[in-house]
Every structure is written in C-alpha cells, then in structure tokens.
Write a protein that holds these residues in place. Structure first.
Motif, short mmCIF file in Angstrom:
data_model
loop_
_atom_site.label_atom_id
_atom_site.label_comp_id
_atom_site.label_asym_id
_atom_site.label_seq_id
_atom_site.Cartn_x
_atom_site.Cartn_y
_atom_site.Cartn_z
N PHE A 304 0.82 -1.21 0.00
CA PHE A 304 0.00 0.00 0.00
C PHE A 304 0.85 1.26 0.00
CE2 PHE A 304 -2.69 -3.26 1.89
CZ PHE A 304 -3.88 -3.07 1.21
N ARG A 305 0.21 2.35 -0.39
CA ARG A 305 0.79 3.69 -0.27
C ARG A 305 -0.27 4.59 0.34
NH1 ARG A 305 -0.96 6.92 -4.79
NH2 ARG A 305 -2.08 5.64 -6.32
N GLU A 306 0.17 5.66 0.97
CA GLU A 306 -0.79 6.60 1.54
C GLU A 306 -1.41 7.42 0.41
OE1 GLU A 306 -1.29 9.97 5.07
OE2 GLU A 306 0.70 9.07 4.67
N LEU A 307 -2.72 7.62 0.52
CA LEU A 307 -3.45 8.40 -0.48
C LEU A 307 -3.84 9.75 0.08
CD1 LEU A 307 -5.97 5.74 -1.89
CD2 LEU A 307 -3.78 6.44 -2.87
N THR A 308 -3.79 10.74 -0.76
CA THR A 308 -4.33 12.06 -0.43
C THR A 308 -5.29 12.46 -1.54
OG1 THR A 308 -2.48 13.15 -1.53
CG2 THR A 308 -2.27 12.77 0.84
N GLY A 309 -6.27 13.27 -1.22
CA GLY A 309 -7.25 13.67 -2.22
C GLY A 309 -8.34 12.64 -2.36
N ALA A 310 -9.05 12.70 -3.49
CA ALA A 310 -10.19 11.81 -3.71
C ALA A 310 -9.70 10.37 -3.85
CB ALA A 310 -10.95 12.24 -4.96
N GLY A 311 -10.59 9.46 -3.54
CA GLY A 311 -10.22 8.05 -3.65
C GLY A 311 -11.33 7.17 -3.12
N PRO A 312 -11.10 5.88 -3.13
CA PRO A 312 -9.88 5.18 -3.56
C PRO A 312 -9.68 5.26 -5.07
CG PRO A 312 -11.61 3.60 -3.06
CD PRO A 312 -12.13 4.94 -2.64
N ILE A 313 -8.47 4.95 -5.49
CA ILE A 313 -8.09 5.07 -6.89
C ILE A 313 -8.21 3.71 -7.56
CG2 ILE A 313 -6.28 5.78 -8.50
CD1 ILE A 313 -7.44 8.03 -6.78
N GLY A 314 -8.91 3.68 -8.70
CA GLY A 314 -9.07 2.45 -9.45
C GLY A 314 -7.97 2.25 -10.47
N ALA A 315 -8.11 1.23 -11.30
CA ALA A 315 -7.07 0.86 -12.27
C ALA A 315 -6.87 1.92 -13.33
CB ALA A 315 -7.43 -0.47 -12.91
N MET A 316 -7.86 2.81 -13.54
CA MET A 316 -7.71 3.87 -14.54
C MET A 316 -6.97 5.09 -14.00
SD MET A 316 -11.22 3.85 -16.73
CE MET A 316 -10.38 4.70 -18.08
N GLY A 317 -6.63 5.05 -12.70
CA GLY A 317 -5.93 6.18 -12.11
C GLY A 317 -6.85 7.29 -11.65
N VAL A 318 -8.16 7.03 -11.62
CA VAL A 318 -9.13 8.02 -11.14
C VAL A 318 -9.88 7.42 -9.96
CG1 VAL A 318 -9.37 9.08 -13.40
CG2 VAL A 318 -10.95 7.26 -12.73
N ALA A 319 -10.48 8.30 -9.16
CA ALA A 319 -11.22 7.84 -7.99
C ALA A 319 -12.45 7.05 -8.41
CB ALA A 319 -11.64 9.04 -7.15
N VAL A 320 -12.67 5.91 -7.75
CA VAL A 320 -13.87 5.13 -7.99
C VAL A 320 -14.99 5.64 -7.09
CG1 VAL A 320 -12.68 3.09 -8.83
CG2 VAL A 320 -13.05 3.35 -6.38
N THR A 321 -16.23 5.42 -7.53
CA THR A 321 -17.41 5.98 -6.86
C THR A 321 -18.32 4.86 -6.39
OG1 THR A 321 -17.30 7.89 -8.34
CG2 THR A 321 -19.34 7.58 -7.11
N GLY A 322 -18.73 4.91 -5.13
CA GLY A 322 -19.63 3.90 -4.60
C GLY A 322 -20.95 3.84 -5.36
N ARG A 323 -21.42 2.63 -5.65
CA ARG A 323 -22.67 2.35 -6.35
C ARG A 323 -22.64 2.79 -7.81
NH1 ARG A 323 -26.94 1.27 -2.49
NH2 ARG A 323 -26.13 1.47 -0.38
N VAL A 324 -21.46 3.13 -8.31
CA VAL A 324 -21.32 3.54 -9.72
C VAL A 324 -20.17 2.79 -10.39
CG1 VAL A 324 -20.88 5.45 -11.32
CG2 VAL A 324 -22.23 5.84 -9.25
N SER A 325 -19.02 2.69 -9.74
CA SER A 325 -17.84 2.07 -10.34
C SER A 325 -17.89 0.55 -10.18
CB SER A 325 -16.57 2.60 -9.69
OG SER A 325 -16.45 3.99 -9.86
#
Length: 415
Positions: A304-325
């Motif tokens: 693991f690495r520490e995350l800052t900002g929006a997240g969690p980050i998915g395989a596309m490098g963008v934040a995934v969204t609950g009930r959508v991603s």
C-alpha cells in the motif's frame, strides 16, 4: 507457449526412442501374413475442452435491447455520467485489450459529456452509445468496498500488524514481451544472483521476510481485518487520535491468490448463513490457529501507499465511486465503458462504469461492484453474489465497425 514447448519436446523424445534399436540387438522381423493379428482400433481421442476466448471480440458480440427499455433511473444515469467524464482521458489514451474499440471511437461521446446537462443524463447514454451483449451475456457479480479499520502510523501496544509499501526490488514484466501468446500475463518477482525468483509469499512476509527494510507505512490492530482490507485493495486506517489515514494499492508480491471463502466452503467449514464475508471473518476469529493457517494459503500479499485527495483510486488512475464504479476484466470490457447489470440482487441493478480491475475478476461478464465506505457498504459488498444479465454500452463508431446492429436510443430493439 512454454507448456506447449515442453510437451512438444517430451513427445519428440518419446518418438525418437521408439525408433532406436539397441546396439547388439536384433531388429524385429515382420510377422508372416498368415499369422497377422486383427488390427486393434485405437481408442477414441479424449474430448478437448473448448479454448476460452481470449477477449470480448473473440467471445462474440450480439446486439442488445434499446437503452430506453433497461429501466435506468435519472439518478443512476446522472451519477454514471459524472463517473464517465472522469474516465474519458484514459479511454482515449489506453489500448483496448477487448478488441472492441479504438481510442478515436470515444471522441464524440467524451466531447458531448463535457457539457451534457446532468438532468438529461439518461438521454446522453441513449443517444451516444449502443447496447451490446458479450458472449451469452450471463453475468456474475460480487462486491467490494472501502473498509475502515483501526491502525496507527507507528508500532505500539495493540498495533502489531505491519502495513508495507512496495519493496523497491520488485521486478514486473509482461510475458507477452517474450511469448506473444502470453500477452497481458504479468509476472512479478525479484532478482537474486542474476536470476528472477519469486517474492516471499504471505506466510513468509508475516514471519518477517520484509522486516528491517523500512517498508512499514503503518500498523493495523486486527490481522483479520487487515487481511480483508488487502482483498479489497484499499481502505482507511482510523488512527488513535480519531483522524483517518487513507491507503491504496501499491503493488502485489506476484504470488497466487486463493479465495479463502471458497476454500472454507469446499472443506465444509462454513454452515448455512456463513457464506458471506461476515461469516468467514467470524469463523477465522473463532478458530485463530486454523484461521491463520487458512489465510496463509492465500499466498498473495498486497502493498500500500498513503493516499491524499479523492479516492480510492481504481485501475484507470481516477477515484472510484460507490454504487457507480465496477471492476471488470479489461480483456472483455474496455476500461471506462458503461455497463448495465440486471441481476437477482436488485440493489446491484442499473448503470455502472468499468473503472477498476481485480485479481479474481477474470472472464466475460464477470464484475465486482464497488459500494463505497461505511457499515452499509460493508454489509452489501460482503454478501454480494448476483447472477443475471449484463450489457455493455459501446460508442456508435465502434458498433458501426463491428456491424452488430446493436440497440440504442435511436434504433429498434433487437435481442
């Protein structure tokens, strides 16, 4: 390719041995015709299992129903549009392993998404895409979430389970660089004495194989909770002062993943009502010695690495969204593409966007739905096992090239 070569060499050696006459031996004489035996018919060849399709294009693309007939709610469409916008940069940059689309196919839809009104999101998906079915369309979906567990940035009483960052000596490669038939198959290991060898497995790491290398970024309080956070791939550590440290996937040791729930079910360790993440965790806690041994059978270990900002980050490098991603196999779903699920678990029905992958998410119409964080997300994801139908939304240029005649908002429904 390696296994085929090995088999070919073995067969070659066997056939060569059959043709050799030992020194000093007498070659066998032909049998007189009047003594000839009735030839014995060779046994029928063993049935050969059909080869699994390599990607979506090889699985077959069928036309789907009209998008307007799929019952997508305005709220679901609006949330999916927001997620789709995040995917557009990657969609137009990535090489699509599914064989369905090319980068330029997404340009019109991504351009329209930038200014499309949220309140009219359903019409966006109905007019910019066509609905297709991959293979038989028979879907299986599980769930994942962002767990929150007790942790600390430093080791101390009650915080004894290390959370490691990725070791710098991990080497990763694509076997397709050496054998084209294995394109997309990754291998991870470490170099020792000029040779690529496996990384330590879960048991070896827990026994201290990485100790003393200054790889610890935090410490977890509960090894069972941390085990399942690894399965999820990201999570939150609730620190002693009440603050939150978010951690995300930073790599894996390259060892094989074993689903402990299935393993325990196959061994008869789980009874009725226990076939869920919650049931598995309860059994592991009630049987600590046996539970530790079972967890070690999953040799995969996540860093693991520490995350800052929006997240969690998915395989596309963008934040995934609950009930959508949703996580999918990129060989069968272009990452960033919209997906419609219609399952026997109604909470998972609707419009999703494929923005993540998973080690156990392999094959056509196999999905892992993301539910966000919190107790409800944990409950739904932990018990999610849905079956039904799946459809993929593809941009119109791709569908025109594929020639499926797939259903969209402006064409007649076909099934």
């Amino acid at each position: 390719m390696i296994r085929r070569l090995g088999l070919a060499f073995a067969l070659s050696a066997t056939l060569s041995a059959c043709a050799v006459v030992p020194q000093g031996g007498v070659p066998p004489q032909p049998t007189p015709r009047h003594h000839a035996q009735k030839p014995v018919a060779p046994p029928p060849p063993a049935p050969v299992a059909p080869a699994r399709p390599a990607n979506a294009a090889a699985s077959g693309v069928q036309p789907g129903p009209q998008f307007s007939s799929l019952g997508i709610t305005p709220a679901s469409a609006s949330a999916a549009l927001t997620a789709f916008r995040l995917s557009c940069a990657g969609l137009q940059r990535r090489t699509d392993a599914s064989g369905l689309t090319r980068a330029g196919d997404w340009a019109n839809a991504c351009g329209a998404a930038t200014t499309w009104p949220e309140g009219d999101a359903a019409n966006f998906f109905g007019t910019q895409f066509a609905v297709v079915q991959i293979g038989d369309g028979q879907a299986f979906a599980t769930g994942y979430y962002e767990p929150e567990i007790a942790g600390s940035r430093t080791q101390g009483p009650g915080y004894d389970t290390p959370v490691y960052r990725k070791p710098p000596n991990i080497v990763e490669g694509d076997l397709g660089d050496f054998y084209p038939d294995l394109k997309g198959r990754k291998i991870r290991g470490q170099v020792k004495d000029g040779r690529l060898v496996p990384m330590p497995d879960r048991g070896q790491i827990e026994d201290g194989a990485l100790r003393g290398q200054n790889l610890e970024i935090a410490w977890a309080a509960d090894p069972v909770e941390f085990f399942f956070l690894q399965v999820q791939g990201s999570g939150r550590l609730r620190l002693p002062d009440g603050s939150i440290m978010r951690i995300g996937y930073d790599g894996q040791n390259g060892r094989e993943y074993v689903g402990v729930g299935k393993l325990m079910r196959d061994r008869g360790l789980l009874g009725p009502g226990q076939l869920s993440m919650q049931g598995v965790m309860a059994w592991l806690r009630a049987n600590p010695a046996e539970g530790d041994a079972i967890m070690r059978e999953n040799k995969s270990f996540v860093f693991f690495r520490e995350l800052t900002g929006a997240g969690p980050i998915g395989a596309m490098g963008v934040a995934v969204t609950g009930r959508v991603s949703v996580a999918a196999d990129p060989a069968f779903v272009p990452l960033g593409a919209p997906v419609v699920l219609s399952l026997d678990r109604p909470e998972a029905n609707g419009l999703w966007v494929a923005q993540d992958t998973g080690g156990a998410i392999k094959g056509s119409n196999r999905f892992d739905t993301f539910w966000g964080a919190g107790d409800e997300a944990r409950r739904i994801a932990g018990g999610m096992s849905g079956r039904g139908k799946a459809w993929l939304l593809l941009p119109l240029p791709a569908v025109a090239r594929l020639g499926t005649g797939a259903g969209s908002g402006g064409t007649a429904a076909q099934s």
